[in-house]
Scaffold this motif. Structure first.
Motif, PDB file in Angstrom:
ATOM      1  N   ILE A  76      43.568  46.784  32.571  1.00  0.00           N
ATOM      2  CA  ILE A  76      44.378  46.863  33.774  1.00  0.00           C
ATOM      3  C   ILE A  76      45.062  45.508  33.916  1.00  0.00           C
ATOM      4  O   ILE A  76      44.395  44.471  33.859  1.00  0.00           O
ATOM      5  CB  ILE A  76      43.523  47.148  35.021  1.00  0.00           C
ATOM      6  N   VAL A  77      46.376  45.514  34.084  1.00  0.00           N
ATOM      7  CA  VAL A  77      47.136  44.282  34.256  1.00  0.00           C
ATOM      8  C   VAL A  77      47.832  44.347  35.613  1.00  0.00           C
ATOM      9  O   VAL A  77      48.595  45.275  35.883  1.00  0.00           O
ATOM     10  CB  VAL A  77      48.174  44.087  33.132  1.00  0.00           C
ATOM     11  N   ILE A  78      47.534  43.369  36.459  1.00  0.00           N
ATOM     12  CA  ILE A  78      48.066  43.324  37.816  1.00  0.00           C
ATOM     13  C   ILE A  78      48.937  42.077  37.949  1.00  0.00           C
ATOM     14  O   ILE A  78      48.530  40.989  37.550  1.00  0.00           O
ATOM     15  CB  ILE A  78      46.932  43.255  38.864  1.00  0.00           C
ATOM     16  N   SER A  79      50.111  42.251  38.525  1.00  0.00           N
ATOM     17  CA  SER A  79      51.010  41.121  38.798  1.00  0.00           C
ATOM     18  C   SER A  79      51.145  40.993  40.312  1.00  0.00           C
ATOM     19  O   SER A  79      51.994  41.654  40.919  1.00  0.00           O
ATOM     20  CB  SER A  79      52.392  41.350  38.168  1.00  0.00           C
ATOM     21  N   PRO A  80      50.303  40.172  40.939  1.00  0.00           N
ATOM     22  CA  PRO A  80      50.356  40.040  42.401  1.00  0.00           C
ATOM     23  C   PRO A  80      51.727  39.573  42.873  1.00  0.00           C
ATOM     24  O   PRO A  80      52.400  38.784  42.208  1.00  0.00           O
ATOM     25  CB  PRO A  80      49.295  38.987  42.705  1.00  0.00           C
ATOM     26  N   LYS A  81      52.119  40.079  44.047  1.00  0.00           N
ATOM     27  CA  LYS A  81      53.439  39.741  44.601  1.00  0.00           C
ATOM     28  C   LYS A  81      53.477  38.359  45.221  1.00  0.00           C
ATOM     29  O   LYS A  81      54.545  37.808  45.425  1.00  0.00           O
ATOM     30  CB  LYS A  81      53.824  40.782  45.648  1.00  0.00           C
ATOM     31  N   GLY A  82      52.347  37.821  45.556  1.00  0.00           N
ATOM     32  CA  GLY A  82      52.324  36.507  46.187  1.00  0.00           C
ATOM     33  C   GLY A  82      50.907  35.983  46.270  1.00  0.00           C
ATOM     34  O   GLY A  82      49.948  36.616  45.811  1.00  0.00           O
ATOM     35  N   GLU A 121      48.338  38.302  48.201  1.00  0.00           N
ATOM     36  CA  GLU A 121      47.843  39.421  47.404  1.00  0.00           C
ATOM     37  C   GLU A 121      46.914  38.924  46.298  1.00  0.00           C
ATOM     38  O   GLU A 121      45.910  39.560  45.991  1.00  0.00           O
ATOM     39  CB  GLU A 121      49.004  40.217  46.818  1.00  0.00           C
ATOM     40  N   MET A 122      47.239  37.776  45.704  1.00  0.00           N
ATOM     41  CA  MET A 122      46.367  37.190  44.679  1.00  0.00           C
ATOM     42  C   MET A 122      44.985  36.901  45.267  1.00  0.00           C
ATOM     43  O   MET A 122      43.965  37.205  44.657  1.00  0.00           O
ATOM     44  CB  MET A 122      46.977  35.904  44.116  1.00  0.00           C
ATOM     45  N   GLY A 123      44.950  36.335  46.465  1.00  0.00           N
ATOM     46  CA  GLY A 123      43.670  36.040  47.122  1.00  0.00           C
ATOM     47  C   GLY A 123      42.869  37.298  47.410  1.00  0.00           C
ATOM     48  O   GLY A 123      41.660  37.342  47.176  1.00  0.00           O
ATOM     49  N   GLU A 124      43.540  38.333  47.928  1.00  0.00           N
ATOM     50  CA  GLU A 124      42.851  39.596  48.208  1.00  0.00           C
ATOM     51  C   GLU A 124      42.292  40.208  46.929  1.00  0.00           C
ATOM     52  O   GLU A 124      41.161  40.701  46.906  1.00  0.00           O
ATOM     53  CB  GLU A 124      43.808  40.579  48.877  1.00  0.00           C
ATOM     54  N   LEU A 125      43.091  40.195  45.869  1.00  0.00           N
ATOM     55  CA  LEU A 125      42.633  40.752  44.590  1.00  0.00           C
ATOM     56  C   LEU A 125      41.452  39.958  44.028  1.00  0.00           C
ATOM     57  O   LEU A 125      40.488  40.542  43.537  1.00  0.00           O
ATOM     58  CB  LEU A 125      43.780  40.758  43.575  1.00  0.00           C
ATOM     59  N   GLN A 152      40.753  37.863  33.304  1.00  0.00           N
ATOM     60  CA  GLN A 152      41.523  36.837  32.624  1.00  0.00           C
ATOM     61  C   GLN A 152      42.765  36.620  33.479  1.00  0.00           C
ATOM     62  O   GLN A 152      43.453  37.583  33.842  1.00  0.00           O
ATOM     63  CB  GLN A 152      41.899  37.328  31.227  1.00  0.00           C
ATOM     64  N   ILE A 153      43.033  35.371  33.827  1.00  0.00           N
ATOM     65  CA  ILE A 153      44.195  35.061  34.646  1.00  0.00           C
ATOM     66  C   ILE A 153      45.122  34.192  33.814  1.00  0.00           C
ATOM     67  O   ILE A 153      44.719  33.134  33.325  1.00  0.00           O
ATOM     68  CB  ILE A 153      43.789  34.342  35.951  1.00  0.00           C
ATOM     69  N   ALA A 154      46.351  34.683  33.625  1.00  0.00           N
ATOM     70  CA  ALA A 154      47.331  33.937  32.827  1.00  0.00           C
ATOM     71  C   ALA A 154      48.730  34.384  33.205  1.00  0.00           C
ATOM     72  O   ALA A 154      48.973  35.579  33.439  1.00  0.00           O
ATOM     73  CB  ALA A 154      47.093  34.174  31.338  1.00  0.00           C
ATOM     74  N   ASP A 155      49.626  33.436  33.270  1.00  0.00           N
ATOM     75  CA  ASP A 155      51.047  33.720  33.509  1.00  0.00           C
ATOM     76  C   ASP A 155      51.274  34.569  34.759  1.00  0.00           C
ATOM     77  O   ASP A 155      52.107  35.476  34.759  1.00  0.00           O
ATOM     78  CB  ASP A 155      51.674  34.406  32.288  1.00  0.00           C
ATOM     79  N   GLY A 156      50.515  34.309  35.814  1.00  0.00           N
ATOM     80  CA  GLY A 156      50.705  35.018  37.080  1.00  0.00           C
ATOM     81  C   GLY A 156      50.170  36.431  37.110  1.00  0.00           C
ATOM     82  O   GLY A 156      50.486  37.194  38.022  1.00  0.00           O
ATOM     83  N   THR A 157      49.364  36.804  36.103  1.00  0.00           N
ATOM     84  CA  THR A 157      48.781  38.145  36.088  1.00  0.00           C
ATOM     85  C   THR A 157      47.264  38.062  36.055  1.00  0.00           C
ATOM     86  O   THR A 157      46.687  37.068  35.611  1.00  0.00           O
ATOM     87  CB  THR A 157      49.244  38.971  34.868  1.00  0.00           C
ATOM     88  N   ARG A 203      35.177  36.573  30.438  1.00  0.00           N
ATOM     89  CA  ARG A 203      33.946  35.928  30.894  1.00  0.00           C
ATOM     90  C   ARG A 203      33.896  35.939  32.413  1.00  0.00           C
ATOM     91  O   ARG A 203      34.918  35.972  33.076  1.00  0.00           O
ATOM     92  CB  ARG A 203      33.888  34.486  30.402  1.00  0.00           C
ATOM     93  N   TYR A 204      32.699  35.903  32.918  1.00  0.00           N
ATOM     94  CA  TYR A 204      32.505  35.756  34.351  1.00  0.00           C
ATOM     95  C   TYR A 204      32.770  34.295  34.715  1.00  0.00           C
ATOM     96  O   TYR A 204      32.668  33.412  33.869  1.00  0.00           O
ATOM     97  CB  TYR A 204      31.072  36.143  34.747  1.00  0.00           C
ATOM     98  N   ALA A 205      33.087  34.049  35.947  1.00  0.00           N
ATOM     99  CA  ALA A 205      33.336  32.679  36.401  1.00  0.00           C
ATOM    100  C   ALA A 205      32.068  31.841  36.205  1.00  0.00           C
ATOM    101  O   ALA A 205      30.968  32.288  36.523  1.00  0.00           O
ATOM    102  CB  ALA A 205      33.745  32.664  37.865  1.00  0.00           C
TER     103      ALA A 205
END
Length: 149
Positions: free
Chosen positions: A81-87, A90-94, A106-111, A143-145
């Motif tokens: 699943i690849v999510i591109s938060p709008k701001g 939304e990134m915080g909620e996700l 995995q967080i990279a390039d705003g996704t 990996r987990y945080a």
């Protein structure tokens, strides 16, 4: 044959064409293991038991079988699943939601990318958060945080 040391990654071997290469397909989760059994595209079985705990497996890890032969690990693409938060909101909620579900991401390039999960997909749909499902060959395992740093 038991292989204990990663020789290099295929991207870093300058004279790669000088080697006969056997390829073993592995799941991305297998990259976290230090002991692994693989079967190559030539039908040969090998064991991997990393002698140094600081070594990690990754897509393209190469092991020397002999002076002219390599075993190379290739990761089977995962459905992600690849999510591109709008701001940032939304990134915080996700991030909060996925953390509560204990999903490695995995967080990279705003996704934000994670292994496909029906519960996550349904939750995203219910919250009207757009996402895509893609087949991705991971270079390293999710990996987990690590909060111990």
């Amino acid at each position: 044959m038991i292989l204990t040391d990663v020789f290099n990654t295929v991207d870093e071997i300058e004279n790669l064409s000088d080697f006969h290469i056997e390829t073993a397909m592995v799941k991305s989760d297998d990259l976290m293991k230090s002991i692994l059994r693989v079967t190559t595209d030539h039908g040969n079985d090998y064991g991997i038991r990393l002698s140094d705990s600081s070594q990690v497996l990754e897509n393209g890890s190469a092991f020397k079988l002999s002076d002219g032969e390599l075993l190379v690990l290739s990761v089977i693409p995962d459905e992600m699943i690849v999510i591109s938060p709008k701001g940032i909101d939304e990134m915080g909620e996700l991030a909060h939601m996925l953390g509560n579900l204990h999903k490695p991401v995995q967080i990279a390039d705003g996704t934000i990318s994670l292994l496909f999960d029906k519960v996550v997909a349904e939750t995203l749909r219910a919250r009207h958060i757009p996402y895509t499902v893609e087949s991705i060959q991971l270079e390293q395992p999710l990996r987990y945080a690590d909060l111990s740093l």
